[in-house]
Design a protein around this motif. Structure first.
Motif, PDB file in Angstrom:
ATOM      1  N   LEU B 532      -9.522   5.834  39.455  1.00  0.00           N
ATOM      2  CA  LEU B 532     -10.909   5.748  39.906  1.00  0.00           C
ATOM      3  C   LEU B 532     -11.024   4.428  40.661  1.00  0.00           C
ATOM      4  CD1 LEU B 532     -13.757   7.092  39.394  1.00  0.00           C
ATOM      5  CD2 LEU B 532     -14.018   5.379  37.614  1.00  0.00           C
ATOM      6  N   GLY B 533     -11.494   4.479  41.884  1.00  0.00           N
ATOM      7  CA  GLY B 533     -11.529   3.237  42.629  1.00  0.00           C
ATOM      8  C   GLY B 533     -12.708   3.117  43.574  1.00  0.00           C
ATOM      9  N   ILE B 534     -13.070   1.876  43.868  1.00  0.00           N
ATOM     10  CA  ILE B 534     -14.179   1.589  44.776  1.00  0.00           C
ATOM     11  C   ILE B 534     -13.745   0.463  45.713  1.00  0.00           C
ATOM     12  CG2 ILE B 534     -16.578   0.791  44.944  1.00  0.00           C
ATOM     13  CD1 ILE B 534     -16.874   1.667  41.972  1.00  0.00           C
ATOM     14  N   VAL B 535     -14.072   0.605  46.991  1.00  0.00           N
ATOM     15  CA  VAL B 535     -13.829  -0.471  47.944  1.00  0.00           C
ATOM     16  C   VAL B 535     -15.150  -0.852  48.578  1.00  0.00           C
ATOM     17  CG1 VAL B 535     -12.595  -1.185  50.020  1.00  0.00           C
ATOM     18  CG2 VAL B 535     -11.554   0.466  48.499  1.00  0.00           C
ATOM     19  N   ASN B 536     -15.404  -2.144  48.636  1.00  0.00           N
ATOM     20  CA  ASN B 536     -16.620  -2.612  49.276  1.00  0.00           C
ATOM     21  C   ASN B 536     -16.251  -3.632  50.343  1.00  0.00           C
ATOM     22  OD1 ASN B 536     -19.104  -3.520  49.989  1.00  0.00           O
ATOM     23  ND2 ASN B 536     -19.587  -4.450  48.004  1.00  0.00           N
ATOM     24  N   LYS B 541     -15.067  -9.897  57.260  1.00  0.00           N
ATOM     25  CA  LYS B 541     -13.853 -10.578  56.828  1.00  0.00           C
ATOM     26  C   LYS B 541     -13.430 -10.222  55.412  1.00  0.00           C
ATOM     27  CE  LYS B 541     -14.833 -14.534  59.760  1.00  0.00           C
ATOM     28  NZ  LYS B 541     -15.573 -15.782  59.790  1.00  0.00           N
ATOM     29  N   HIS B 542     -14.386  -9.855  54.611  1.00  0.00           N
ATOM     30  CA  HIS B 542     -14.077  -9.721  53.185  1.00  0.00           C
ATOM     31  C   HIS B 542     -14.121  -8.288  52.684  1.00  0.00           C
ATOM     32  CE1 HIS B 542     -15.341 -13.912  53.653  1.00  0.00           C
ATOM     33  NE2 HIS B 542     -14.433 -14.141  52.727  1.00  0.00           N
ATOM     34  N   THR B 543     -13.193  -7.979  51.799  1.00  0.00           N
ATOM     35  CA  THR B 543     -13.162  -6.669  51.161  1.00  0.00           C
ATOM     36  C   THR B 543     -12.920  -6.865  49.674  1.00  0.00           C
ATOM     37  OG1 THR B 543     -12.131  -5.836  53.158  1.00  0.00           O
ATOM     38  CG2 THR B 543     -12.119  -4.379  51.268  1.00  0.00           C
ATOM     39  N   LEU B 544     -13.632  -6.066  48.877  1.00  0.00           N
ATOM     40  CA  LEU B 544     -13.426  -6.079  47.436  1.00  0.00           C
ATOM     41  C   LEU B 544     -12.828  -4.741  47.031  1.00  0.00           C
ATOM     42  CD1 LEU B 544     -16.708  -7.469  45.839  1.00  0.00           C
ATOM     43  CD2 LEU B 544     -14.396  -8.292  45.408  1.00  0.00           C
ATOM     44  N   TYR B 545     -11.775  -4.772  46.242  1.00  0.00           N
ATOM     45  CA  TYR B 545     -11.165  -3.546  45.744  1.00  0.00           C
ATOM     46  C   TYR B 545     -11.324  -3.547  44.234  1.00  0.00           C
ATOM     47  CZ  TYR B 545      -8.384  -3.548  50.099  1.00  0.00           C
ATOM     48  OH  TYR B 545      -7.955  -3.560  51.390  1.00  0.00           O
ATOM     49  N   ARG B 593      -9.619 -11.579  51.977  1.00  0.00           N
ATOM     50  CA  ARG B 593     -10.264 -12.106  53.174  1.00  0.00           C
ATOM     51  C   ARG B 593      -9.237 -12.028  54.286  1.00  0.00           C
ATOM     52  NH1 ARG B 593     -13.742 -16.694  55.060  1.00  0.00           N
ATOM     53  NH2 ARG B 593     -12.599 -17.616  56.786  1.00  0.00           N
ATOM     54  N   LYS B 594      -9.641 -11.398  55.383  1.00  0.00           N
ATOM     55  CA  LYS B 594      -8.731 -11.287  56.522  1.00  0.00           C
ATOM     56  C   LYS B 594      -9.414 -11.909  57.722  1.00  0.00           C
ATOM     57  CE  LYS B 594      -5.559  -7.514  55.710  1.00  0.00           C
ATOM     58  NZ  LYS B 594      -5.365  -6.072  55.764  1.00  0.00           N
ATOM     59  N   GLU B 595      -8.771 -12.906  58.286  1.00  0.00           N
ATOM     60  CA  GLU B 595      -9.375 -13.602  59.404  1.00  0.00           C
ATOM     61  C   GLU B 595      -8.261 -14.280  60.178  1.00  0.00           C
ATOM     62  OE1 GLU B 595     -12.146 -17.397  60.223  1.00  0.00           O
ATOM     63  OE2 GLU B 595     -10.391 -17.298  58.945  1.00  0.00           O
ATOM     64  N   ASP B 596      -8.528 -14.685  61.396  1.00  0.00           N
ATOM     65  CA  ASP B 596      -7.481 -15.273  62.226  1.00  0.00           C
ATOM     66  C   ASP B 596      -6.937 -16.573  61.648  1.00  0.00           C
ATOM     67  OD1 ASP B 596      -7.788 -13.225  63.911  1.00  0.00           O
ATOM     68  OD2 ASP B 596      -9.042 -14.292  65.374  1.00  0.00           O
ATOM     69  N   LYS B 597      -7.827 -17.369  61.088  1.00  0.00           N
ATOM     70  CA  LYS B 597      -7.467 -18.713  60.653  1.00  0.00           C
ATOM     71  C   LYS B 597      -6.992 -18.741  59.200  1.00  0.00           C
ATOM     72  CE  LYS B 597      -7.754 -22.942  62.411  1.00  0.00           C
ATOM     73  NZ  LYS B 597      -6.769 -23.140  63.476  1.00  0.00           N
ATOM     74  N   PHE B 598      -7.859 -18.270  58.345  1.00  0.00           N
ATOM     75  CA  PHE B 598      -7.590 -18.399  56.917  1.00  0.00           C
ATOM     76  C   PHE B 598      -7.752 -17.047  56.222  1.00  0.00           C
ATOM     77  CE2 PHE B 598      -9.350 -19.840  52.638  1.00  0.00           C
ATOM     78  CZ  PHE B 598      -8.072 -20.057  52.109  1.00  0.00           C
TER      79      PHE B 598
END
Lengths: 184, 798
Positions: B532-536, B541-545, B593-598
């Motif tokens: 059972l899973g949820i992604v927000n 930039k940010h994703t919560l799994y 967090r996915k972003e070019d810098k950090f």
């Protein structure tokens, strides 16, 4: 497209049937071929007299039963004994003599004798491998004075020969048998 | 094709004057896959040179047609041009469908992302092709250990078993090219039989995220796959050659792929690797060489709506086991542990002597798929695996040179899967699988470690996901497996009676041979699993799994049937016939967090496992060969808690910093003690320089720090030493101290010819030649780990 599905399905069925057909075969019984169940040390006094037997027998190998240890009688002080070691696998019928195998591979085997504190005996190997290094299935034992303690026989497979030091000999222990003996 | 068009053109160009030619064809052009309308497509009516363009609604109108059969050619910038035959009878309406995804597929291939996510609500860790190529001379386990949360359980330095969040062996499922590996993975000293050169992408799922493959991956799933072949006429490949200083060995790998724009393709790959004795900082590790050979051949058809692939792969690996680790009794073990250096150190050699392993794995697979418009993609797969494991011990007399263990495991699996897109927002996957496995233990003159058995599995799963909006995604899945085992096992009579099995399981006895008893246990297991899973994705930039997974694993053959001396561990291991399935509940949470810098990801998890099967020492037993420690399998409730951390900071186009940290704690909740072999806390920090203006020069300096494991169960025991006439403690549990390794990695590209690139790679591992021992290496009791290694690698891509 249908053929693509059909072919493996037929293959699978055939294989399944093929493997089911010999299902009734029960596996063959495995007797441990290199098992040593019994070590017997025979001490023959120089100049005649009654031989002394030390033996240990562990018929279930590394199973839960403990080895059965037997010492026939005490040694006599001042007597030199000619010792010989016999190794048997009594789990097979008839019992198999492993001593021969060990002697054939003399350069890869060696018996070590560990004399426990309190026991006043001297043990030395009297048979050797082709390089002149100790093998030790035959030995001489001098019962010096009245005493008692533990005498241990250790058979090593592939020790760093020549050596007389069990601690640094390396290799794998095939037998380790300890007997509590008395010299009277 | 061209002739066909010409003929139709000829036929159609005969003007039939008697006919009334004032009919209208109205049509709409849509995408075959999702039904979206295609704008800007060109439609040509053969023989008339008239062309039309579809409007923004995908519609077009053609006037002045006769009651006639026409050939119409439809082309669109993102689709393959397609011809249709159409009968016009009066005013006609027709929907045309084009495969709009072809171009996308090609794009995906270029980006290296060929397979959609295996699990949508568990963060996946991926090792791509470039990264994998750095491990060409090493193993799958080495490549995986580079990911946070993955360690490896080693036997020496060539048997590398991946460990995910503290779990390994039967608790990890490896999927190799779509096939679940059945390679005697239950053994802690059995490495996965996968050639790292035969795959181009590794995906790690730290949980039971891939229910379509299995429901028993309590630790996690590793998916190894080859890259998809593009739709174009092409022939390409690569050849790699590498040499390593430590072990004085080399490896060679070559692959060639031929593809056609019709979707047909064929690929061939082969590799060979040989290393002699490896060495530590101070001494030679005698008998640790490796000789590995692999080959892979596949061909198939890959189009949008149908396809198939036939694949065969061969893996053979001969691995030497450190000579000094071959000990007899506990007294031997004590001597080996107390010695600072291994008791056997010989001259360097390439020869591999006993003790050694010789493993062969064959894998054959046929798969096919068909896309049914409106329903989805139906997939069929049959695979066959044959695994032969030979283990050689140092033997005596006539048995010299004969294997002590000779196991043959055959596995047949059939799968049928359906991937359906039920709406624009939801997907559904359902499937069935059946498998038959036969284990055959040849008579080697040593009692069988694993008995002969037949195993039957039936499984079914359903997984659905729903993308509610841009922010929220939900996933739910369930799986059920039925397993039946039919076993023929010889028990020692003394063990059978000491365990009271003669009372409990008397009906299993087939025949009494005196000292041994033949039994026929038949075991059934019904296992359920789910996820059972949820992604927000709460901002750009940010994703919560968030994911919860329920897994059930049946006990493996060694847990059920072990009964006797396990030579490589020099201990007696006893299984239990009455074990039931292990049930795992894993909760995992990831902030990414996915972003070019950090960029970073933080992944805490908790895994509660009921009826967890572990092995622990219970006593010692005397035999004629000396004393042995007796280890028994036991079921308990276990808990694993931990966190994995990844972070990347990009300073500028050239410089990047990577950080990884993994912490895991394992507890036996019933006995309130630490679990054995839990990975110590470890952190990896790496600074990478990359310059795409200067031949893609890449320089990376890596620091790997492994802390001391402070939480471990005390499994030490005492043995009697005749030499000193005293009882001495054998310390088999104290972990070695912390260590720090520095590794260097570099590569540079050169244009070799117009169409080929030459890459030179240079690596140094353990740069400072540190002497260290690794808690998770079973050889740590006997010898140090590897010293410095220089590795030179040349790759030609064509």
């Amino acid at each position: 497209m249908k053929n693509i599905f059909l072919l493996p399905a037929i293959l699978f069925t055939l294989l399944l049937l093929g493997s089911c057909s010999n299902d009734d075969d029960t596996p063959e019984l495995v007797n441990e071929e290199e098992l040593i169940t019994t070590l017997t040390v025979t001490l023959v006094p120089e100049g005649g007299g009654t031989s002394i037997t030390l033996s240990t027998q562990d018929l279930d190998g590394d199973g839960p039963d403990e080895p059965i240890i037997y010492v026939s009688s005490n040694l006599s002080a001042g007597v030199t004994y000619n010792g010989s070691i016999s190794l048997l696998d009594e789990s097979s019928r008839p019992a198999e003599d492993i001593t021969e195998e060990v002697e054939e591979e003399a350069d890869e085997h060696q018996f070590f004798y560990t004399v426990g504190s309190g026991l006043d005996v001297t043990v030395n190997a009297t048979n050797f491998d082709s390089d002149g290094n100790a093998l030790g299935t035959e030995f001489s034992l001098v019962a010096n004075g009245v005493s008692s303690g533990i005498l241990t026989f250790t058979l090593r497979h592939e020790p760093n020969k020549p050596t007389d030091n069990l601690a640094t000999a390396g290799g794998e222990t095939d037998i380790e048998a300890s007997f509590t003996i008395s010299v009277e | 094709m061209r002739i066909y068009f010409l003929m139709i053109l000829l036929i159609c160009s005969f003007p039939l004057l008697s006919q009334d030619c004032d009919y209208t064809l109205r049509g709409i052009l849509t995408d075959f896959h999702d039904g979206t309308v295609l704008e800007g497509a060109t439609i040509i009516v053969a023989g008339s040179e008239r062309s039309f363009v579809t409007d923004s609604e995908g519609k077009f109108i053609i006037h002045h047609l006769c009651n006639e059969t026409y050939s119409i050619q439809v082309s669109h910038p993102f689709c393959l041009t397609k011809g249709f035959r159409l009968s016009v009878t009066g005013d006609t309406f027709k929907t045309f469908k084009l495969e709009h995804h072809l171009e996308e597929l090609n794009e995906i291939t270029i980006n290296g992302k060929v397979v959609s996510n295996q699990s949508k609500t568990l963060q996946e860790n991926i090792i791509n092709k470039e990264e994998l190529e750095r491990y060409s001379s090493r193993s799958l386990g080495d490549a995986l250990a580079n990911l946070s949360g993955v360690s490896s359980l080693n036997t020496g330095n060539t048997v590398i078993k991946p460990m995910i969040n503290g779990l390994h062996s039967s608790r990890i499922v490896i999927i190799n090219n779509g096939v679940r590996m059945e390679d005697q993975e239950w053994g802690a000293e059995h490495a996965p039989n996968v050639d790292v050169n035969s795959i181009s992408k590794l995906t790690l799922i730290k949980g039971a995220g891939a229910l379509q493959y299995s429901g028993d991956a309590i630790g996690g799933v590793i998916i190894a796959e080859a890259s998809k072949v593009p739709f174009k006429d092409s022939i390409y490949g690569k050849t790699q050659l590498g040499v390593g200083s430590n072990g004085r060995g080399m490896f060679f790998n070559s692959e060639l792929i031929k593809s056609y724009d019709t979707g047909w393709y064929t690929a061939l790959q082969g590799s060979i690797k040989q290393f002699g004795d490896f060495e530590t900082a101070d001494y030679n590790l005698s008998n640790t060489g490796i000789y590995e050979r692999n080959a892979l051949l596949k061909f198939g058809l890959n189009t949008y709506d149908i396809g198939f692939e036939a694949l065969y792969s061969f893996f053979k690996n001969e691995i030497g086991i450190l000579k000094a680790s071959h000990v007899g009794s506990a007294q031997d073990l004590l001597r080996a542990i107390e010695s600072d250096q291994p008791l056997v150190i010989n001259e360097f050699t390439y020869d591999i002597d006993a003790p050694k392993q010789d493993v062969t794995h064959h894998l054959a697979r046929i798969k096919a798929y068909k896309r049914l418009g409106g329903l989805g993609k139906v997939k069929f797969q049959y695979d066959y695996q044959k695994n032969n494991r030979l283990e050689f011990d140092i033997r005596r007399g006539a048995d010299r040179g004969k294997a002590s263990l000779d196991l043959e495991l055959d596995t047949h699996t059939l799968r049928l899967d359906l991937d359906a897109k039920t709406s624009n927002q939801s997907n559904l996957k359902v499937g069935f699988m059946g498998s038959y496995q036969k284990n055959f233990a040849r008579n080697t003159g040593v009692r069988r470690l694993i008995p002969d058995y037949d195993k039957y599995d039936l499984g079914a799963y359903v997984i659905g996901d729903y993308q509610a909006n841009e922010e929220w995604l939900f996933e739910i899945g369930a799986r059920f497996d039925f397993t039946k085992m039919d076993v023929f096992k010889f028990y020692r009579t003394s063990f059978w009676e000491s365990r009271n099995y003669n009372q409990q399981f008397s009906e299993l006895v087939v025949e009494d041979f005196g000292s041994q008893i033949l039994t026929n246990p038949k075991l059934d297991f019904n296992n359920g699993s789910g996820t059972l899973g949820i992604v927000n994705s709460f901002d750009e930039k940010h994703t919560l799994y968030f994911n919860y997974s329920l897994t059930s694993r049946i006990p493996n053959p060694s847990e059920l049937f072990s009964e006797g001396l396990h030579h490589s561990a020099s201990r007696i291991e006893l299984g239990d016939l009455s074990f039931n399935s292990e049930i795992g509940h894993k909760l995992s949470f990831t902030l990414e967090r996915k972003e070019d810098k950090f960029s970073y990801s933080i992944n805490p998890f908790i895994n509660n496992i009921s009826d967890f099967i572990l092995i622990e020492p219970v006593s010692t037993t005397s035999t004629i060969r000396g004393t042995f420690q007796v280890w028994e399998y036991r079921q308990t409730n276990a808990q694993l808690l931990g966190v994995d951390l990844n972070a990347t900071y990009v300073f500028n186009e050239q410089m990047q910093f990577n950080h990884q940290l993994s912490i895991v704690k394992g507890q036996d909740k019933t006995q309130n003690e630490a679990l054995i072999n839990m990975p110590p806390v470890n952190t990896t920090n790496e600074i990478v320089y990359y310059n795409n203006k200067f031949n893609n020069l890449r320089l990376a300096l890596q620091s790997e720090y492994v802390f001391r494991q402070n939480e471990f169960p005390n499994t030490n025991f005492e043995v009697y030493i005749p030499n000193t006439e005293s009882y001495v403690e054998v310390d088999v549990s104290t972990p070695p101290p912390a260590y720090h390794l520095i590794n260097f990695n570099s590569s540079i590209d050169f244009d070799f010819s117009e169409r080929s690139i030459l890459t030179l790679g240079f690596q140094v591992t353990n740069l400072l030649n540190v002497s260290y021992r690794n808690y998770l290496n079973r050889m740590r009791l006997f010898a140090d780990d590897l010293g410095r290694n220089f590795l030179l690698n040349i790759k030609l891509k064509y």
